[in-house]
Design a protein around this motif. Structure first.
Motif, PDB file in Angstrom:
ATOM      1  N   VAL A 104       0.831  -1.203   0.000  1.00 17.23           N
ATOM      2  CA  VAL A 104       0.000   0.000   0.000  1.00 17.23           C
ATOM      3  C   VAL A 104       0.867   1.255   0.000  1.00 17.23           C
ATOM      4  CG1 VAL A 104      -1.647   1.355   1.348  1.00 17.23           C
ATOM      5  CG2 VAL A 104      -1.990  -1.105   1.077  1.00 17.23           C
ATOM      6  N   GLN A 105       1.893   1.269   0.832  1.00 10.75           N
ATOM      7  CA  GLN A 105       2.721   2.468   0.933  1.00 10.75           C
ATOM      8  C   GLN A 105       3.612   2.675  -0.279  1.00 10.75           C
ATOM      9  OE1 GLN A 105       4.558   2.026   4.853  1.00 10.75           O
ATOM     10  NE2 GLN A 105       2.977   3.386   5.686  1.00 10.75           N
ATOM     11  N   GLU A 106       3.887   1.604  -1.013  1.00 16.89           N
ATOM     12  CA  GLU A 106       4.628   1.769  -2.267  1.00 16.89           C
ATOM     13  C   GLU A 106       3.753   2.461  -3.309  1.00 16.89           C
ATOM     14  OE1 GLU A 106       6.972  -0.906  -5.654  1.00 16.89           O
ATOM     15  OE2 GLU A 106       6.049  -1.884  -3.918  1.00 16.89           O
ATOM     16  N   LYS A 107       2.462   2.107  -3.319  1.00 17.70           N
ATOM     17  CA  LYS A 107       1.534   2.698  -4.286  1.00 17.70           C
ATOM     18  C   LYS A 107       1.047   4.067  -3.826  1.00 17.70           C
ATOM     19  CE  LYS A 107      -2.634   1.555  -6.970  1.00 17.70           C
ATOM     20  NZ  LYS A 107      -1.956   1.735  -8.262  1.00 17.70           N
ATOM     21  N   TYR A 108       0.900   4.230  -2.502  1.00 20.25           N
ATOM     22  CA  TYR A 108       0.415   5.493  -1.928  1.00 20.25           C
ATOM     23  C   TYR A 108       1.402   5.954  -0.851  1.00 20.25           C
ATOM     24  CZ  TYR A 108      -3.888   3.795  -4.107  1.00 20.25           C
ATOM     25  OH  TYR A 108      -4.818   3.315  -4.990  1.00 20.25           O
ATOM     26  N   PRO A 109       2.493   6.596  -1.258  1.00 17.53           N
ATOM     27  CA  PRO A 109       3.563   6.943  -0.307  1.00 17.53           C
ATOM     28  C   PRO A 109       3.144   7.952   0.757  1.00 17.53           C
ATOM     29  CG  PRO A 109       3.945   7.957  -2.462  1.00 17.53           C
ATOM     30  CD  PRO A 109       2.815   7.008  -2.640  1.00 17.53           C
ATOM     31  N   ASN A 110       2.071   8.700   0.542  1.00 16.60           N
ATOM     32  CA  ASN A 110       1.644   9.705   1.520  1.00 16.60           C
ATOM     33  C   ASN A 110       0.656   9.155   2.543  1.00 16.60           C
ATOM     34  OD1 ASN A 110       3.199  11.760   0.300  1.00 16.60           O
ATOM     35  ND2 ASN A 110       1.583  12.139  -1.193  1.00 16.60           N
ATOM     36  N   VAL A 111       0.454   7.855   2.516  1.00 20.26           N
ATOM     37  CA  VAL A 111      -0.466   7.220   3.461  1.00 20.26           C
ATOM     38  C   VAL A 111       0.319   6.623   4.628  1.00 20.26           C
ATOM     39  CG1 VAL A 111      -2.081   5.302   3.764  1.00 20.26           C
ATOM     40  CG2 VAL A 111      -2.236   6.736   1.748  1.00 20.26           C
ATOM     41  N   LYS A 112      -0.175   6.855   5.826  1.00 18.13           N
ATOM     42  CA  LYS A 112       0.427   6.285   7.035  1.00 18.13           C
ATOM     43  C   LYS A 112      -0.489   5.194   7.562  1.00 18.13           C
ATOM     44  CE  LYS A 112       2.429  10.780   8.232  1.00 18.13           C
ATOM     45  NZ  LYS A 112       2.456  11.872   9.239  1.00 18.13           N
ATOM     46  N   ILE A 113       0.098   4.032   7.864  1.00 15.82           N
ATOM     47  CA  ILE A 113      -0.683   2.889   8.329  1.00 15.82           C
ATOM     48  C   ILE A 113      -0.156   2.437   9.683  1.00 15.82           C
ATOM     49  CG2 ILE A 113      -1.423   0.530   7.809  1.00 15.82           C
ATOM     50  CD1 ILE A 113      -0.890   1.187   4.853  1.00 15.82           C
ATOM     51  N   SER A 114      -1.042   2.295  10.635  1.00 16.46           N
ATOM     52  CA  SER A 114      -0.677   1.802  11.954  1.00 16.46           C
ATOM     53  C   SER A 114      -1.658   0.722  12.375  1.00 16.46           C
ATOM     54  CB  SER A 114      -0.668   2.945  12.979  1.00 16.46           C
ATOM     55  OG  SER A 114      -1.933   3.582  13.032  1.00 16.46           O
ATOM     56  N   GLN A 115      -1.278  -0.031  13.389  1.00 17.08           N
ATOM     57  CA  GLN A 115      -2.088  -1.143  13.849  1.00 17.08           C
ATOM     58  C   GLN A 115      -2.245  -1.054  15.356  1.00 17.08           C
ATOM     59  OE1 GLN A 115      -0.468  -4.914  12.729  1.00 17.08           O
ATOM     60  NE2 GLN A 115      -2.421  -5.983  12.866  1.00 17.08           N
ATOM     61  N   SER A 116      -3.484  -1.032  15.809  1.00 17.84           N
ATOM     62  CA  SER A 116      -3.774  -1.009  17.239  1.00 17.84           C
ATOM     63  C   SER A 116      -4.610  -2.237  17.561  1.00 17.84           C
ATOM     64  CB  SER A 116      -4.540   0.265  17.606  1.00 17.84           C
ATOM     65  OG  SER A 116      -4.919   0.256  18.966  1.00 17.84           O
ATOM     66  N   ASN A 117      -4.009  -3.159  18.304  1.00 16.31           N
ATOM     67  CA  ASN A 117      -4.629  -4.456  18.524  1.00 16.31           C
ATOM     68  C   ASN A 117      -4.930  -5.073  17.164  1.00 16.31           C
ATOM     69  OD1 ASN A 117      -4.417  -4.043  21.266  1.00 16.31           O
ATOM     70  ND2 ASN A 117      -6.487  -3.248  21.474  1.00 16.31           N
ATOM     71  N   ASP A 118      -6.186  -5.354  16.873  1.00 20.98           N
ATOM     72  CA  ASP A 118      -6.505  -5.915  15.559  1.00 20.98           C
ATOM     73  C   ASP A 118      -7.206  -4.902  14.663  1.00 20.98           C
ATOM     74  OD1 ASP A 118      -8.668  -5.857  17.186  1.00 20.98           O
ATOM     75  OD2 ASP A 118      -9.466  -7.818  16.650  1.00 20.98           O
ATOM     76  N   ILE A 120      -6.902  -1.720  11.974  1.00 21.12           N
ATOM     77  CA  ILE A 120      -6.002  -1.091  11.013  1.00 21.12           C
ATOM     78  C   ILE A 120      -6.402   0.375  10.899  1.00 21.12           C
ATOM     79  CG2 ILE A 120      -5.101  -1.144   8.669  1.00 21.12           C
ATOM     80  CD1 ILE A 120      -4.528  -3.644  10.296  1.00 21.12           C
ATOM     81  N   ILE A 121      -5.445   1.275  11.061  1.00 18.56           N
ATOM     82  CA  ILE A 121      -5.706   2.709  11.012  1.00 18.56           C
ATOM     83  C   ILE A 121      -4.903   3.303   9.859  1.00 18.56           C
ATOM     84  CG2 ILE A 121      -5.636   4.894  12.273  1.00 18.56           C
ATOM     85  CD1 ILE A 121      -5.559   3.219  14.851  1.00 18.56           C
ATOM     86  N   ILE A 122      -5.601   3.960   8.926  1.00 18.68           N
ATOM     87  CA  ILE A 122      -4.889   4.653   7.856  1.00 18.68           C
ATOM     88  C   ILE A 122      -5.069   6.157   8.037  1.00 18.68           C
ATOM     89  CG2 ILE A 122      -5.238   2.708   6.283  1.00 18.68           C
ATOM     90  CD1 ILE A 122      -7.175   4.563   4.706  1.00 18.68           C
ATOM     91  N   ASP A 123      -4.000   6.871   7.782  1.00 18.93           N
ATOM     92  CA  ASP A 123      -3.996   8.326   7.906  1.00 18.93           C
ATOM     93  C   ASP A 123      -3.157   8.872   6.759  1.00 18.93           C
ATOM     94  OD1 ASP A 123      -4.415  10.842   8.848  1.00 18.93           O
ATOM     95  OD2 ASP A 123      -3.673  10.467  10.877  1.00 18.93           O
ATOM     96  N   GLY A 124      -3.128  10.188   6.636  1.00 17.58           N
ATOM     97  CA  GLY A 124      -2.352  10.811   5.571  1.00 17.58           C
ATOM     98  C   GLY A 124      -3.251  11.341   4.466  1.00 17.58           C
ATOM     99  N   VAL A 125      -2.696  11.384   3.241  1.00 19.54           N
ATOM    100  CA  VAL A 125      -3.403  12.007   2.117  1.00 19.54           C
ATOM    101  C   VAL A 125      -3.388  11.068   0.913  1.00 19.54           C
ATOM    102  CG1 VAL A 125      -3.491  13.988   0.560  1.00 19.54           C
ATOM    103  CG2 VAL A 125      -2.715  14.303   2.911  1.00 19.54           C
ATOM    104  N   VAL A 126      -4.553  10.915   0.272  1.00 14.61           N
ATOM    105  CA  VAL A 126      -4.662  10.197  -1.000  1.00 14.61           C
ATOM    106  C   VAL A 126      -5.299  11.134  -2.015  1.00 14.61           C
ATOM    107  CG1 VAL A 126      -4.797   7.908   0.019  1.00 14.61           C
ATOM    108  CG2 VAL A 126      -6.882   9.218  -0.320  1.00 14.61           C
ATOM    109  N   ASP A 127      -5.213  10.764  -3.280  1.00 18.03           N
ATOM    110  CA  ASP A 127      -5.715  11.652  -4.340  1.00 18.03           C
ATOM    111  C   ASP A 127      -7.231  11.771  -4.351  1.00 18.03           C
ATOM    112  OD1 ASP A 127      -3.186  12.256  -5.177  1.00 18.03           O
ATOM    113  OD2 ASP A 127      -3.128  10.743  -6.757  1.00 18.03           O
ATOM    114  N   SER A 128      -7.932  10.631  -4.163  1.00 19.71           N
ATOM    115  CA  SER A 128      -9.383  10.665  -4.336  1.00 19.71           C
ATOM    116  C   SER A 128     -10.048   9.599  -3.486  1.00 19.71           C
ATOM    117  CB  SER A 128      -9.742  10.446  -5.809  1.00 19.71           C
ATOM    118  OG  SER A 128      -9.317   9.159  -6.229  1.00 19.71           O
ATOM    119  N   ILE A 129     -11.364   9.663  -3.431  1.00 15.78           N
ATOM    120  CA  ILE A 129     -12.141   8.664  -2.695  1.00 15.78           C
ATOM    121  C   ILE A 129     -11.981   7.266  -3.298  1.00 15.78           C
ATOM    122  CG2 ILE A 129     -14.512   7.952  -2.159  1.00 15.78           C
ATOM    123  CD1 ILE A 129     -15.186  10.844  -1.656  1.00 15.78           C
TER     124      ILE A 129
END
Length: 468
Positions: A104-118, A120-129
């Motif tokens: 995911v981060q290779e395709k969308y380098p401005n996206v931040k992904i973290s994991q809390s327990n089970d 998945i949290i995504i943050d950052g900026v993408v181009d579109s919905i």
């Protein structure tokens, strides 16, 4: 296990245990915990989730723990040290998503992904919905419960795309069109669209005195394809439907209807343009609303009268749920013919009943292609116009119900729907309007200047004197 968890809580309250230690471990992986003091005893709330063993160290034993994640879940480790103090460590065993995160981060380098327990949290900026939906789909295919365990905090850098929907509604006479559809190429080649987009009949041109007839028309390959499909069709409407599907965005609905209208085969009842975004529905209504009185009970149980709005007529809802690569549009089209029931036996307390004929279809249409829909209204509906005069004033329906061709079953109502993707950044209509205003202002100023009358009677004589 519940009793053991309660015991941990009671012990922690007595000895002031800290819950600051939190460890996250991938399933089928392990982590080594370095303890500050020697451990005397370790208890695990659920041994099915983690397995804990000491790592042998002769120089300083019982100070290193190997925690193996066996299954998804959360557990607590209750560690008792040799000096009598107790500490807890909260352990979360989560799915190993390192490979999918990297993808995911290779395709969308401005996206931040973290994991809390089970989760998945995504943050950052993408181009579109749609990009956000693609990211979610990637995790879903990796086995993540994206309905309950996917937290989307990402924002988009671009606005939603717009969809412009060109809508024609026409009455097509299939009986009159039978001869026409079998000789399509003979007459249709004489019609064209000029550079300004105006539909007109082609004229003969005389080049340098030569009497050669030049006609502007469709691409011959397109005309031949239409002729072939129409000739094999049972009805003209069926042929137009097949042709629109085959030619996609090469099918010129305006040109086609203009030709059919010139031959007395089609009557264009409306030409409209709807504008919406890619995840919002556009609505077209040719009809009206009635206020229906309803008896209800209020909060105190006292009878009360309310009025409910009921739409009637032709209702068209078009939802562009997704735009794919700017070239295809995922459409849900719902067409309704909601009419007042002419049979008053179905009315209750003089409140009219309604008949509703509805067609819903899902298509993936190419950008600029045309969808043809018919059969929504039949000639049996025309009997309503005598019993309910109100229907004669409804746009489209009023004309249709008065049409003798429609009454005898020779014609039908047909929808031509052409969706087009519009980039907001490339929508120059406002600029064109401003340029038009500026041009008109300049022309008005020129006209005012040229129309001014010189009221100085000596000016011409002064000029003569200057010349002398």
């Amino acid at each position: 296990m519940k009793f053991f968890m309660k015991l941990i809580f009671i012990v922690s309250m007595i000895f002031g245990i800290s819950y600051a230690n939190n460890v996250s471990i991938d399933q089928n992986s392990y982590k080594v915990l370095d303890l500050e003091k020697r451990a005397k005893n370790i208890k695990v709330t659920d041994s099915k989730i983690v397995e804990v063993t000491f790592i042998e160290d002769k120089a300083d034993p019982f100070k290193k723990l190997k925690v193996l994640g066996k299954d998804f879940g959360n557990v607590s480790l209750l560690i008792t040290y040799e000096d009598g103090t107790i500490e807890t460590v909260d352990v979360s065993v989560v799915k190993n998503i390192k490979s999918i995160v990297a993808a995911v981060q290779e395709k969308y380098p401005n996206v931040k992904i973290s994991q809390s327990n089970d989760n998945i949290i995504i943050d950052g900026v993408v181009d579109s919905i749609p990009d956000k939906e693609k990211i979610k789909d990637m995790f879903k295919k990796a086995g993540i419960d994206t309905d309950n365990r996917f937290i989307d905090l990402a924002t988009t850098s671009n606005t939603k795309k717009m969809v412009r929907i060109k809508l024609y509604i026409a009455e097509i006479n299939n009986d009159k069109g039978m001869t026409l559809k079998n000789n399509w190429s003979v007459g249709f080649k004489n019609y064209h669209v000029d550079d300004s987009g105006t539909l007109s009949r082609a004229v003969k041109y005389d080049y340098q005195g030569a009497n050669s007839a030049q006609y502007a028309s469709y691409d011959p390959a397109v005309t031949d394809a239409m002729s072939s499909i129409l000739a094999q069709s049972v009805s003209l409407t069926g042929g137009l439907t097949s042709t629109a599907n085959y030619l996609a965005n090469k099918f010129n609905v305006g040109l086609t209807l203009n030709y059919l209208a010139s031959q007395g085969v089609a009557t264009i009842l409306t030409e409209s343009t709807l504008l919406t975004t890619e995840d919002k529905a556009a609505k077209f209504l040719a009809g009206g609303e009635l206020l229906i009185k309803k008896q209800t009970l209020n909060a105190s149980g006292i009878p009360a009268t309310e009025y409910e709005e009921k739409e009637y007529g032709i209702i068209l809802d078009i939802l562009a749920s997704k735009i794919i690569n700017n070239d295809y549009i995922d459409l849900t089209i719902s067409t309704q013919s909601k009419q007042i029931d002419s049979n008053k036996a179905n009315w209750v307390d003089n409140i009219p009943a309604f008949t509703n004929r509805r067609v819903e279809t899902n298509v993936v249409a190419q950008n600029g292609s045309t969808i043809v829909l018919g059969g929504l209204i039949n000639n049996q509906d025309t009997k309503n116009i005598d019993k309910i005069p109100l229907l004669g004033d409804i746009p489209i329906l009023g004309h249709l119900f008065r049409s003798k061709d429609f009454q005898n079953g020779s014609s039908e109502l047909v929808f031509f729907i052409t969706p087009e993707v519009v980039e907001p950044s490339q929508n120059f209509q406002a600029d064109k309007l401003e340029n038009f205003k500026t041009t008109m202002k300049e022309k008005n100023e020129e006209m005012e200047e040229s129309s001014k009358i010189d009221l100085n009677p000596f000016k011409s004589d002064e000029k003569k004197e200057e010349t002398k």
